[in-house]
Motif scaffolding. Structure first.
Motif, PDB file in Angstrom:
ATOM      1  N   THR A   6       0.831  -1.213   0.000  1.00 39.22           N
ATOM      2  CA  THR A   6       0.000   0.000   0.000  1.00 39.22           C
ATOM      3  C   THR A   6       0.858   1.253   0.000  1.00 39.22           C
ATOM      4  O   THR A   6       0.593   2.219  -0.726  1.00 39.22           O
ATOM      5  CB  THR A   6      -0.933   0.007   1.225  1.00 39.22           C
ATOM      6  N   GLU A   7       1.921   1.238   0.821  1.00 41.68           N
ATOM      7  CA  GLU A   7       2.816   2.396   0.881  1.00 41.68           C
ATOM      8  C   GLU A   7       3.521   2.607  -0.452  1.00 41.68           C
ATOM      9  O   GLU A   7       3.704   3.746  -0.904  1.00 41.68           O
ATOM     10  CB  GLU A   7       3.829   2.205   2.009  1.00 41.68           C
ATOM     11  N   ASN A   8       3.938   1.509  -1.084  1.00 44.11           N
ATOM     12  CA  ASN A   8       4.578   1.622  -2.395  1.00 44.11           C
ATOM     13  C   ASN A   8       3.620   2.200  -3.433  1.00 44.11           C
ATOM     14  O   ASN A   8       4.003   3.020  -4.276  1.00 44.11           O
ATOM     15  CB  ASN A   8       5.075   0.251  -2.862  1.00 44.11           C
ATOM     16  N   LEU A   9       2.364   1.752  -3.353  1.00 45.63           N
ATOM     17  CA  LEU A   9       1.354   2.256  -4.287  1.00 45.63           C
ATOM     18  C   LEU A   9       1.137   3.753  -4.098  1.00 45.63           C
ATOM     19  O   LEU A   9       1.058   4.511  -5.073  1.00 45.63           O
ATOM     20  CB  LEU A   9       0.043   1.493  -4.084  1.00 45.63           C
ATOM     21  N   LEU A  10       1.056   4.180  -2.838  1.00 42.07           N
ATOM     22  CA  LEU A  10       0.852   5.599  -2.554  1.00 42.07           C
ATOM     23  C   LEU A  10       2.038   6.438  -3.024  1.00 42.07           C
ATOM     24  O   LEU A  10       1.864   7.539  -3.550  1.00 42.07           O
ATOM     25  CB  LEU A  10       0.618   5.804  -1.057  1.00 42.07           C
ATOM     26  N   LYS A  11       3.246   5.915  -2.847  1.00 45.29           N
ATOM     27  CA  LYS A  11       4.434   6.656  -3.280  1.00 45.29           C
ATOM     28  C   LYS A  11       4.466   6.803  -4.797  1.00 45.29           C
ATOM     29  O   LYS A  11       4.825   7.862  -5.323  1.00 45.29           O
ATOM     30  CB  LYS A  11       5.697   5.946  -2.791  1.00 45.29           C
ATOM     31  N   ARG A  12       4.095   5.711  -5.498  1.00 43.67           N
ATOM     32  CA  ARG A  12       4.128   5.760  -6.963  1.00 43.67           C
ATOM     33  C   ARG A  12       3.107   6.747  -7.519  1.00 43.67           C
ATOM     34  O   ARG A  12       3.325   7.353  -8.571  1.00 43.67           O
ATOM     35  CB  ARG A  12       3.865   4.368  -7.549  1.00 43.67           C
ATOM     36  N   GLN A  14       1.760   9.337  -5.721  1.00 43.72           N
ATOM     37  CA  GLN A  14       1.656  10.484  -4.816  1.00 43.72           C
ATOM     38  C   GLN A  14       1.324  11.771  -5.560  1.00 43.72           C
ATOM     39  O   GLN A  14       0.526  12.593  -5.093  1.00 43.72           O
ATOM     40  CB  GLN A  14       2.973  10.639  -4.049  1.00 43.72           C
ATOM     41  N   HIS A  15       1.914  11.966  -6.732  1.00 38.03           N
ATOM     42  CA  HIS A  15       1.681  13.207  -7.472  1.00 38.03           C
ATOM     43  C   HIS A  15       0.228  13.330  -7.918  1.00 38.03           C
ATOM     44  O   HIS A  15      -0.339  14.428  -7.931  1.00 38.03           O
ATOM     45  CB  HIS A  15       2.627  13.312  -8.671  1.00 38.03           C
ATOM     46  N   TRP A  16      -0.400  12.180  -8.264  1.00 42.59           N
ATOM     47  CA  TRP A  16      -1.809  12.234  -8.654  1.00 42.59           C
ATOM     48  C   TRP A  16      -2.698  12.547  -7.453  1.00 42.59           C
ATOM     49  O   TRP A  16      -3.672  13.303  -7.569  1.00 42.59           O
ATOM     50  CB  TRP A  16      -2.243  10.908  -9.276  1.00 42.59           C
ATOM     51  N   LEU A  17      -2.363  11.982  -6.312  1.00 42.00           N
ATOM     52  CA  LEU A  17      -3.144  12.244  -5.102  1.00 42.00           C
ATOM     53  C   LEU A  17      -3.041  13.710  -4.687  1.00 42.00           C
ATOM     54  O   LEU A  17      -4.021  14.315  -4.247  1.00 42.00           O
ATOM     55  CB  LEU A  17      -2.672  11.334  -3.965  1.00 42.00           C
ATOM     56  N   LEU A  18      -1.848  14.272  -4.833  1.00 42.49           N
ATOM     57  CA  LEU A  18      -1.667  15.691  -4.508  1.00 42.49           C
ATOM     58  C   LEU A  18      -2.479  16.570  -5.463  1.00 42.49           C
ATOM     59  O   LEU A  18      -3.057  17.589  -5.054  1.00 42.49           O
ATOM     60  CB  LEU A  18      -0.188  16.057  -4.574  1.00 42.49           C
ATOM     61  N   THR A  51       6.886  18.911  -8.574  1.00 41.75           N
ATOM     62  CA  THR A  51       8.282  18.524  -8.319  1.00 41.75           C
ATOM     63  C   THR A  51       8.473  17.021  -8.493  1.00 41.75           C
ATOM     64  O   THR A  51       9.606  16.558  -8.653  1.00 41.75           O
ATOM     65  CB  THR A  51       8.705  18.923  -6.892  1.00 41.75           C
ATOM     66  N   ARG A  52       7.377  16.255  -8.459  1.00 43.26           N
ATOM     67  CA  ARG A  52       7.454  14.804  -8.660  1.00 43.26           C
ATOM     68  C   ARG A  52       7.361  14.434 -10.139  1.00 43.26           C
ATOM     69  O   ARG A  52       7.559  13.278 -10.501  1.00 43.26           O
ATOM     70  CB  ARG A  52       6.325  14.093  -7.907  1.00 43.26           C
TER      71      ARG A  52
END
Length: 448
Positions: A6-12, A14-18, A51-52
Motif C-alpha cells: 500500500t505504501e509503495n502504491l501511494l508513493k508511486r 503520490q503526485h496524482w493524489l496531490l 516537483t514529482r
C-alpha cells in the motif's frame, strides 16, 4: 523493513493524489461551499506534485487532472442548459467545457516545470505571472470564460477583495497564487529553509498590502443597515429598488402552459412590493414572454398593463423579443410579421403608462445555452439536438432611462446600466455602461 504494498502504491501515485487534493481544496474555496481561506493553500499540493513530475509532459497531465476535476465540480450549473437542449448535447457541452478549461491548468503546469522550485523568489513570482496571464487569456479566448478565476473565491473576504478596485480580479488571483507558490517553495526546500525563506518575502509583503489596503478602505465605510427604518443623510442620493424574484425553475419557465401562473406570481409579488413605495420595480431576466407585452396574448397583456397602472411605478423587465422593440406595450399587429427577425435577450424599461423608455439586448451570450458557437464547423447532427432558437448578439451598450417621481413637482431621470447574467463575469463589459455615465448598475439573471 521495506514498505508495504500500500505504501509503495501511494508513493508511486503520490503526485496524482496531490493533484486531486488541490482540486478538492480549490472547489471548497468557491461558492457554494465558500471556504475561501482554503484558496490560500489550495495550490500548495499541486506545486509539490509538479516537483514529482519527470518532465513537462508529466507535469501537463498533473495540471490537466487538477483542472479537470476542479472545473467538473465547479460547473454543474451547465445542467441548466437541459431545458433548452437535448440531454445528450447538455452532457457533451459540459464535458467539452470542463475539458477545455482544464487545459489552462495543464499549460500552466507544463510551463512551471521549466522553472526550478529551488530558484528562490523566482518560482512564486513566475507562478503568479504565468497564472494571471493564462486567466486573462481564458477571459477572452474563443468566447471568453472567466468562471473559476481564483480571485473570485475571495468574494466573501471583504478586506481581501478591496484591492480589486485597483487591479481587478486578476490582481487578487496574482496575490493568492503568489502566496501558494511561496509556501510550496519553502516546503519543497525545508532542509534549506534559511536560504529559501526569501521566497516568502514578496508574497507576505503583497498579502499584507492587500489586506491592509482593504482594512483601510473599509474603515471609512459605514456598515450597511438592513433595518427598514434606517435613516439616510439628507444630502445622500438614494434609489429604492424592489427586486421581484419569481423563483421559477427552468423547466417550468419555458413551458408555455405554465406562463399564466408564472405571470400571476410576478404580478402578485409586485403588488406586495409596491406597498413599500419603491422608486423602481425589477423583474428577472426573460421573466415575461414578449407576446404578453405586445398584446398578442390579450389576457396576459391586460393583467400586466393593469398592474403598471395600479402601481404607478416604472419597471425593468427581462424578456425575449424579435427585431426592434416597439415604442410601447400593446402594439401587436397582424400586419407586422417579425417571425423571420432575430430574437434577442433583452431588458426593457417601461413607464407606468406603458411607454418604452429604453432597451438593452444581451451582447455576450452563453455558448450552447443561448447560441451555438462555430455552428458552421460542427457536424450537422449537433445543431439538430439543440431544442431552442439561438439568440442574436446585441450590438450596442444602451442605458435604460428610468423616470423617478420624488413628489408631484419633481421627476428625476436615472440612467441604469444593465448586465444580463453571464455578462456580469466580464469586467470590461461591466465597465462599459459606467463609461457611458450610468448612475446605477443592475445585474438581471434567470436562475431560480
Amino acid at each position: 523493513m521495506g514498505d508495504t504494498p500500500t505504501e509503495n502504491l501511494l508513493k508511486r501515485h503520490q503526485h496524482w493524489l496531490l493533484a486531486i487534493l488541490s482540486a478538492l481544496l480549490l472547489f471548497l474555496s468557491f461558492p457554494n461551499v465558500n471556504l475561501y481561506p482554503f484558496a490560500w493553500i489550495a495550490m500548495v499540493p499541486f506545486f509539490i506534485a509538479l516537483t514529482r513530475a519527470t518532465g513537462w509532459k508529466s507535469a501537463f497531465w498533473i495540471g490537466y487532472l487538477t483542472g479537470f476535476l476542479f472545473f467538473a465540480g465547479l460547473l454543474p450549473a451547465i445542467a441548466l442548459l437541459y431545458p433548452y437542449a437535448n440531454i445528450f448535447i447538455t452532457i457533451v457541452a459540459y464535458l467539452l467545457l470542463v475539458g477545455y478549461t482544464g487545459l489552462y491548468f495543464a499549460v500552466f503546469a507544463a510551463l512551471m516545470k521549466c522553472v526550478p522550485v529551488r530558484s528562490g523568489a523566482l518560482f512564486p513570482l513566475a507562478a503568479a505571472c504565468i497564472w494571471t496571464a493564462l486567466e486573462w487569456v481564458r477571459s477572452w479566448m474563443i468566447t471568453g470564460f472567466p468562471w473559476g478565476s481564483i480571485g473570485y473565491s475571495q468574494w466573501n473576504n471583504l478586506p481581501g477583495i478591496q484591492v480589486a478596485s485597483l487591479f481587478s480580479v486578476h490582481g487578487i488571483s496574482f496575490v493568492v497564487v503568489l502566496f501558494n507558490a511561496g509556501i510550496a517553495t519553502l516546503l519543497c526546500n525545508r532542509n534549506q529553509w534559511r536560504q529559501e525563506i526569501r521566497a516568502l518575502v514578496l508574497p507576505v509583503i503583497l498579502t499584507i498590502f492587500c489586506f491592509g489596503y482593504g482594512a483601510f478602505q473599509l474603515q471609512g465605510a459605514e456598515p450597511l443597515d438592513r433595518e427598514s427604518n434606517a435613516t439616510v443623510p439628507a444630502d445622500t442620493e438614494t434609489l429604492n429598488v424592489a427586486l421581484v424574484p419569481g423563483n421559477v425553475s427552468q423547466l417550468q419557465k419555458w413551458n408555455v402552459n405554465q406562463f399564466p401562473a408564472i405571470l400571476q406570481r410576478y404580478i402578485n409579488l409586485t403588488y406586495k412590493a409596491s406597498r413599500e413605495a419603491p422608486d423602481l420595480i425589477v423583474w428577472p431576466e426573460t421573466s415575461i414572454r414578449s407576446r404578453a407585452l405586445t398584446g398578442e396574448w390579450p389576457r396576459s397583456y391586460g393583467r400586466f398593463s393593469r398592474m403598471l397602472r395600479d402601481t404607478a411605478m416604472p419597471i425593468l423587465v427581462g424578456t425575449a423579443n424579435r427585431g426592434k422593440t416597439d415604442e410601447a406595450i400593446g402594439k401587436f399587429s397582424k400586419d407586422i410579421d417579425k417571425r423571420n427577425e432575430p430574437i434577442y435577450n433583452r431588458v426593457l424599461s417601461i413607464s407606468p403608462d406603458g411607454k418604452m423608455q429604453g432597451d438593452y439586448a444581451k451582447m455576450h451570450l452563453v455558448p450552447f445555452g443561448e447560441y451555438v458557437p462555430l455552428e458552421n464547423l460542427l457536424p450537422d447532427f449537433i445543431p439538430d439536438f439543440i431544442q431552442f432558437e439561438p439568440f442574436a448578439h446585441g450590438k450596442t451598450v444602451n442605458l435604460l432611462p428610468v423616470f423617478i417621481v420624488k413628489d408631484k413637482t419633481d421627476t428625476q431621470k436615472v440612467e441604469i446600466g444593465a448586465s444580463i447574467c453571464f455578462e456580469s463575469v466580464f469586467p470590461d463589459e461591466f465597465r462599459r455602461p459606467v463609461q457611458k455615465s450610468a448612475r446605477v448598475m443592475g445585474i438581471l439573471t434567470n436562475t431560480d
